[in-house]
Scaffold this active site. Structure first.
Site, PDB file in Angstrom:
ATOM      1  N   HIS A  58       0.895  -1.194   0.074  1.00 32.86           N
ATOM      2  CA  HIS A  58      -0.052  -0.133  -0.062  1.00 32.86           C
ATOM      3  C   HIS A  58       0.915   1.119   0.066  1.00 32.86           C
ATOM      4  O   HIS A  58       1.205   1.634   1.145  1.00 32.86           O
ATOM      5  CB  HIS A  58      -1.020   0.096   1.249  1.00 32.86           C
ATOM      6  CG  HIS A  58      -1.793  -1.124   1.446  1.00 32.86           C
ATOM      7  ND1 HIS A  58      -1.459  -2.304   1.665  1.00 32.86           N
ATOM      8  CD2 HIS A  58      -3.016  -1.276   1.108  1.00 32.86           C
ATOM      9  CE1 HIS A  58      -2.313  -3.061   1.536  1.00 32.86           C
ATOM     10  NE2 HIS A  58      -3.576  -2.542   1.223  1.00 32.86           N
ATOM     11  N   GLU A  99     -20.057  -4.320  22.573  1.00 28.39           N
ATOM     12  CA  GLU A  99     -19.384  -5.442  22.729  1.00 28.39           C
ATOM     13  C   GLU A  99     -17.947  -5.515  22.285  1.00 28.39           C
ATOM     14  O   GLU A  99     -17.043  -5.810  22.580  1.00 28.39           O
ATOM     15  CB  GLU A  99     -19.893  -6.984  22.781  1.00 28.39           C
ATOM     16  CG  GLU A  99     -21.378  -7.107  23.373  1.00 28.39           C
ATOM     17  CD  GLU A  99     -22.411  -6.630  22.794  1.00 28.39           C
ATOM     18  OE1 GLU A  99     -23.415  -7.085  23.472  1.00 28.39           O
ATOM     19  OE2 GLU A  99     -22.598  -6.077  21.954  1.00 28.39           O
ATOM     20  N   HIS A 146     -30.030 -16.755  22.300  1.00 29.11           N
ATOM     21  CA  HIS A 146     -29.146 -16.307  23.391  1.00 29.11           C
ATOM     22  C   HIS A 146     -28.373 -17.502  23.944  1.00 29.11           C
ATOM     23  O   HIS A 146     -27.325 -17.404  24.802  1.00 29.11           O
ATOM     24  CB  HIS A 146     -29.785 -15.732  24.306  1.00 29.11           C
ATOM     25  CG  HIS A 146     -30.176 -14.299  24.137  1.00 29.11           C
ATOM     26  ND1 HIS A 146     -30.944 -13.998  23.160  1.00 29.11           N
ATOM     27  CD2 HIS A 146     -29.918 -13.195  24.901  1.00 29.11           C
ATOM     28  CE1 HIS A 146     -31.023 -12.573  23.140  1.00 29.11           C
ATOM     29  NE2 HIS A 146     -30.417 -12.103  24.174  1.00 29.11           N
ATOM     30  N   HIS A 151      -3.991   2.762  -3.898  1.00 29.95           N
ATOM     31  CA  HIS A 151      -4.298   2.302  -2.670  1.00 29.95           C
ATOM     32  C   HIS A 151      -3.303   0.887  -2.350  1.00 29.95           C
ATOM     33  O   HIS A 151      -2.713   0.850  -1.228  1.00 29.95           O
ATOM     34  CB  HIS A 151      -5.980   2.279  -2.415  1.00 29.95           C
ATOM     35  CG  HIS A 151      -6.095   1.462  -1.206  1.00 29.95           C
ATOM     36  ND1 HIS A 151      -6.359   2.428  -0.073  1.00 29.95           N
ATOM     37  CD2 HIS A 151      -6.318   0.211  -0.792  1.00 29.95           C
ATOM     38  CE1 HIS A 151      -6.620   1.613   0.919  1.00 29.95           C
ATOM     39  NE2 HIS A 151      -6.671   0.310   0.554  1.00 29.95           N
TER      40      HIS A 151
END
Length: 702
Positions: A44, A440, A502, A282
């Site tokens: 890059h 989270e 869950h 890039h």
């Protein structure tokens, strides 16, 4: 972008006190970036070229750092969140004298080099954090800024703002990709709430990604978004306008009640005449002809590669002297602090030596056998409370599940500005209880940043099923060997009525598959205390604690055996009555009790059976062969494992004659007793599996 826009953004301005050597150093960075990627054939180059002025200004004029001492605690931290542009960092480490030389730049992305494709913490001197997965660096930098404030609270809470040897700054370079990743939205939102004035993010707004113009996927006003987060926001039009860049950085440092966001408009790949401002600059080599043109534009010999003027290098490495003088000034302040703070200095010395206080584990609770028992999440909470006064370095919280995860130490203030206080929580800037909100992924990254920054010991909790949301951060914790503790409760169908969305089924197997992550699934309260003891007693790897919602009986033997047994990953909890088992039953977590019940039933039928508790396959696998053979005798091929999750990782331990009592499908919504019965995770099922395994072994021996 029009030619006029490009001309505006690339108009070069240098500070009045900079010399031609500074300009030449910046251009040397551009040429070396193009050469390095061209040599290896991939990489890059574009961002390293266009960010050369910013990176040079940071390392040469803005940041407080000492190339002779990369671990100096008074240094500013630099996080290259745009890790794919590793040359942006490597070339400044080279120029500044951190130990990289031109041969290392030439070895970019090759076997054994100090310049791997993405920066790796612990591998290359001066690299603060492993980055590459976009968003992780910025999110972890939020953790670094939080750690900086917490550490100041531990060591020097009464100093006036800016007057403590523990005051410093965290700088981040972020890309379009970082800004697009959801984890940075989570972390940036929390950083605004936390008013992290020590944090400055420079967003390289070049509007180019692998798929070229980001307009195809990105249309927001990012500056306004960060204003909405509560950040101090500035816009600098032009990556070549060094005075404006430095002025923005100085203004950011002066703002102490908010994190700072500097949107810097650049032209990727500048000054490559044909490929700048395109996706081709890039993530690929520019090509020999384009590299030659870059050199011509910048006044370098197109026939030479990796050309570095010795005068330029000598000039750039004068930063070492500036760093040495800055450290000497800091040292005077630090010595005065040490002389006035015996106890806090002793704490700092202990933490930086990676030592725990003598007898710390004596504070851990223990439990006598009890059929009613206690949930391991609750036992974990009792462990944290017992350690609160013993380990001031231990701090953490939950992703909005504190009451369920039992992650709050009693009486501990919340970490945050006073205005963040609520009816339930009293916050102060140096508090101990972390509130991540329902974030989270950011929580995982922030925990990593906390540990990378300094010597405190962070933990964070959520339901195990949501470990999926934080997996990239957990993987990076393992990759970097960070002693972070992830507290994952509600670890099976045992959570009951919340149902299959869950109830983690595949998660234990998936987490155990991460190299370097130690998963500990204790089978009762005593094993839970031992799991925390194991996690905190080392500094080399992250630990994931898998804890139950439901009560588990405190089992006979764990009070005496768990400390050593859990540390070794597996141990004999109950042996065959005659000492010679015909079958070995292996259990973890909430299913360990089923192995014990099955053993009792088998023994009553005259079948000698051993119960092995294996809270950590990872740690057990690291034990020497003699110990593993003592626990799982090779001569005993009849084996059964029982765990309320998929069977995948258990085949190694039960062998081809063994049986696995597992769950190979999603759960359901019902009370946990019903689920275990209906899904066949029972002591009777373990007995039947043991009988099948014994028959298999008997038939094979005929």
């Amino acid at each position: 972008m029009s030619d006029t826009d490009i001309a505006k953004l690339t108009a070069q301005r240098l500070p009045d006190d900079w010399t031609d050597l500074d300009r030449r150093a910046i251009d040397t960075v551009r040429v070396l970036a193009a050469d390095a990627v061209q040599k290896v054939g991939n990489g890059h180059p574009g961002t390293a070229m266009s960010l050369a002025p910013l990176a040079y200004a940071l390392f040469q004029r803005v940041m407080r750092h000492d190339p002779a001492d990369p671990d100096w605690i008074g240094r500013d931290r630099f996080v290259l969140s745009a890790g794919h542009s590793s040359l942006t960092l490597y070339l400044q480490l080279f120029l500044s004298g951190y130990g990289l030389e031109i041969d290392d730049i030439q070895a970019l992305r090759t076997w054994g080099s100090l310049t791997p494709a993405h920066p790796e913490h612990g591998h290359t001197r001066g690299v603060e954090i492993t980055t590459g997965p976009l968003g992780q660096g910025l999110a972890s930098a939020v953790g670094m800024a939080m750690a900086a404030r917490r550490e100041r609270g531990l060591f020097d809470p009464d100093a006036a703002p800016g007057q403590s040897p523990f005051d410093h700054h965290i700088y981040v370079i972020a890309s379009d990709g970082d800004i697009e990743e959801g984890v940075t939205s989570e972390a940036s939102s929390l950083a605004g709430r936390q008013q992290l004035g020590a944090l400055t993010v420079i967003y390289d707004d070049n509007r180019i990604s692998i798929e070229d113009d980001t307009t195809i996927a990105l249309s927001e006003d990012t500056a306004m978004r960060y204003e909405a987060y509560g950040w101090h926001v500035q816009v600098v039009e032009g990556g070549e306008d060094v005075p404006a860049i430095i002025a923005a950085l100085e203004a950011a440092r002066a703002v102490t009640d908010r994190p700072s966001f500097i949107l810097l408009r650049t032209v990727i790949g500048f000054p490559a005449p044909n490929k700048m401002n395109t996706g081709k600059a890039h993530g690929a080599a520019l090509g020999d002809e384009e590299v030659a043109e870059v050199k011509k534009i910048l006044g370098f010999d197109p026939a030479k590669t990796f050309e570095v003027d010795p005068a330029v290098l000598a000039h750039a490495r004068e930063v070492a002297g500036r760093g040495e003088r800055a450290k000497a000034r800091w040292q005077a302040s630090f010595d005065a602090w040490r002389a006035a703070n015996d106890e806090r200095a002793a704490l700092l010395d202990r933490l930086t030596s990676r030592e725990l206080p003598k007898g710390w584990a004596d504070a851990l609770p223990s439990w006598d056998p009890d059929p009613k028992g206690v949930a391991t999440r609750k036992a974990s909470g009792e462990v944290l409370n017992s350690l609160a006064d013993v380990l001031p370095e231990l701090w953490g919280g939950s992703a909005d599940l504190a009451e369920s995860n039992n992650t709050t130490m009693k009486g501990a203030d919340s970490f945050g500005p006073a205005e963040a206080s609520t009816k339930e929580w009293s916050a102060n800037p140096y508090g101990r209880t972390l509130h991540f909100g329902v974030r989270e992924h950011a929580m995982g990254s922030i925990l990593n940043g906390i540990r990378l920054h300094g010597p405190t010991r962070p933990y964070g909790g959520t339901f195990m099923v949501f470990s999926d949301y934080m997996r990239p951060a957990v993987r990076l914790a393992a990759l970097q060997g960070l002693p972070v503790v992830f507290v994952w409760t509600h670890d099976s169908i045992g959570l009951g009525e919340d149902g299959p969305t869950h109830q983690p089924v595949e998660h234990l197997a998936a987490l155990r598959a991460i190299p370097g992550l130690v998963v500990l699934r204790p089978g009762d309260a005593n094993e839970t205390a031992a799991a925390w003891r194991t996690a905190l007693g080392q500094y080399d790897y992250p630990v994931g604690l898998a804890l139950t919602r439901q009560n588990l009986p405190v089992l006979e033997g764990t009070k005496d055996l768990a400390v050593e047994g859990v540390a070794r990953g597996g141990y004999v909890l109950a042996d065959a009555s005659d000492g010679s088992p015909r079958v070995v039953l292996i259990g973890t977590g909430s299913e360990l009790q089923l192995a014990v019940e099955a053993r009792n039933a088998l023994e009553a039928d005259g079948v000698p059976a051993r119960v092995v508790s294996m809270p950590s396959m990872d740690l057990f696998a690291e034990q020497d062969q003699d110990y593993r053979d003592q626990v799982l005798p090779p001569a005993v091929s009849a084996r059964v494992s029982v765990e309320a999750g998929i069977a995948q990782p258990w085949h190694r331990w039960v062998g081809d004659a063994g049986e696995i009592v597992s769950l190979e499908h999603f759960g359901a919504s019902a009370d946990f007793e019903t689920l275990y019965r209906e899904f066949g995770i029972t002591a009777d099922a373990v007995v039947e599996a043991a009988e099948r395994s014994i028959r298999t072994v008997t038939e094979r021996s005929r």
